[in-house]
Design an enzyme around this catalytic site. Structure first.
Site, short mmCIF file in Angstrom:
data_model
loop_
_atom_site.label_atom_id
_atom_site.label_comp_id
_atom_site.label_asym_id
_atom_site.label_seq_id
_atom_site.Cartn_x
_atom_site.Cartn_y
_atom_site.Cartn_z
N CYS A 196 0.83 -1.21 0.00
CA CYS A 196 0.00 0.00 0.00
C CYS A 196 0.86 1.25 0.00
CB CYS A 196 -0.93 0.00 1.22
SG CYS A 196 -2.22 -1.25 1.13
N CYS A 337 14.50 1.12 -2.87
CA CYS A 337 13.16 1.56 -3.29
C CYS A 337 12.53 2.27 -2.10
CB CYS A 337 12.32 0.38 -3.77
SG CYS A 337 12.03 -0.92 -2.55
#
Length: 379
Positions: A196, A337
């Protein structure tokens, strides 16, 4: 219909009869099943997007003992969906914030705070203290761990999952039906499904899915109605549609006999990872021209624009995986990331292609901001 999971507790007090009167008026609940709720012990994994409505509705329903597992703090980006926390809780432990909210809603509920990273080393001891497990985790490794530990202890597990505009709910119970492994026999490749925090989530979806999870928990505790055991319901918020799929125990799936290394199973092991502190040291040495390496940010341009590490080169992971972007095999490469899954996927693919000098940053830029540059924004 399953038998009630929990025996009735002590007689309801006058205050409890008034507080839970709208439940007691329901013939299917009544005083007896309200006493079952009072006597129930439920463990909730995570006090985040799903854990927020789950904890509030369990407390409002009168579940007598709640355990919460979380090891995170509240940040500003949580408040779009994690409704158990408020602005005053920013920087505070999610456990403490959630426990305070539960106490404010229903002081009759006992809350146990488990400030741990759930792992194969502690899951069985922790789960053994509760009647029912509710899994609001957001990683595949944790979902497999929760399902396996519940199966070993013969505990029912209510599972929910959300991403973007879609949510799923089911019930797993090893001796009565399928488990998470029957729904997902193999973990998806690391980085193939965004979290999410990477893909976004429609905030209100958390309430819809979380409330559905609590309804399943209450049905299991009281023995009322038909549970989602053997079924998965899927909700799409954009279309406002529900659909259902059936699942059954996969006879080809080996029975769970022990807990394993779930990061290794899901391809998210940090064997080739460095900490953000180590990265800071490497960047300082690079600035002094004492060593050289490429720090590759594999997120998307919009994410890079919000926040990035100075000196990082943006090359989105899709371009690397498709080989549209080719990295220099002769260079030392450090990948990062947002939190780890995408860099793990790129790391695995580069290693498969024969790259030898590649590592990733554990925890990604979220860990960098939290531990190295807290003045930077998060998202």
């Amino acid at each position: 219909m399953l038998a009630p999971l929990v025996e009735p507790g002590a007689a309801l007090t006058a205050a409890e009869r008034e507080r839970y009167s709208r439940h007691i008026l329901l013939p299917e609940i009544g005083p007896l099943n309200q006493r079952r709720l009072k006597n129930a012990r439920v463990l909730v994994i995570g006090a985040g997007g799903l854990g927020s409505p789950v904890l509030l509705y369990l407390a409002a329903a009168g579940v007598g003992t709640l355990g919460i597992v979380d090891h995170d703090t509240v940040d500003l980006s949580n408040l779009q969906r994690q409704i158990i926390h408020g602005t005053s809780a920013l920087g505070r432990s999610k456990l403490a914030s959630a426990a305070a909210a539960v106490a404010e809603l229903n002081p009759l509920v006992t809350v146990h705070q488990h400030d741990v990273w759930l792992s194969a080393a502690n899951a069985l001891d922790l789960f053994a203290q509760y009647d029912l497990i509710i899994d609001g985790a957001d990683t595949f490794a944790t979902r497999y761990l929760v399902s396996d530990a519940a199966a070993l202890l013969d505990k029912p597990c209510v599972w929910g999952s959300i991403l973007r505009f879609d949510g799923q709910v089911s019930v797993f119970w090893n001796t009565h039906g399928p488990t998470y492994r029957d729904l997902y026999p193999e973990a998806p490749p690391a980085g193939s499904v965004p979290s999410c925090s990477e893909g976004g989530v429609f905030g209100m979806l958390c309430g819809i899915i979380g409330a559905t999870m609590v309804a399943e928990a209450v049905k299991l505790i009281t023995g009322v109605g038909r549970t989602l055991l053997g079924r998965v319901v899927l909700f799409n918020a954009l279309d406002a549609t529900w659909r259902e799929i059936s699942i059954a125990r996969d006879l080809a799936t080996p029975p769970v006999t022990e807990l394993i290394d779930y990061d290794l199973f899901c391809g998210t092991s940090t064997t080739d990872a460095i900490s953000v502190q180590q990265l800071a040291t490497l960047l300082a040495a690079r600035a002094r021209s004492e060593l050289d390496f490429d720090l590759i940010d594999v997120r998307e341009p919009a994410e890079y624009d919000i926040v990035h590490i100075e000196g990082a080169l943006l090359i989105p992971h899709g371009g690397i995986l498709s080989e549209e972007a080719v990295l220099d095999r002769d260079r030392d490469i450090v990948l990062h990331c947002k939190a780890g899954p995408r860099s793990a996927a790129v790391l695995a693919e580069l290693q498969r292609r024969g790259y030898e000098n590649v590592r990733q940053v554990e925890g990604g830029i979220l860990a960098w901001v939290r531990e190295i540059e807290p003045a930077l924004p998060t998202y």
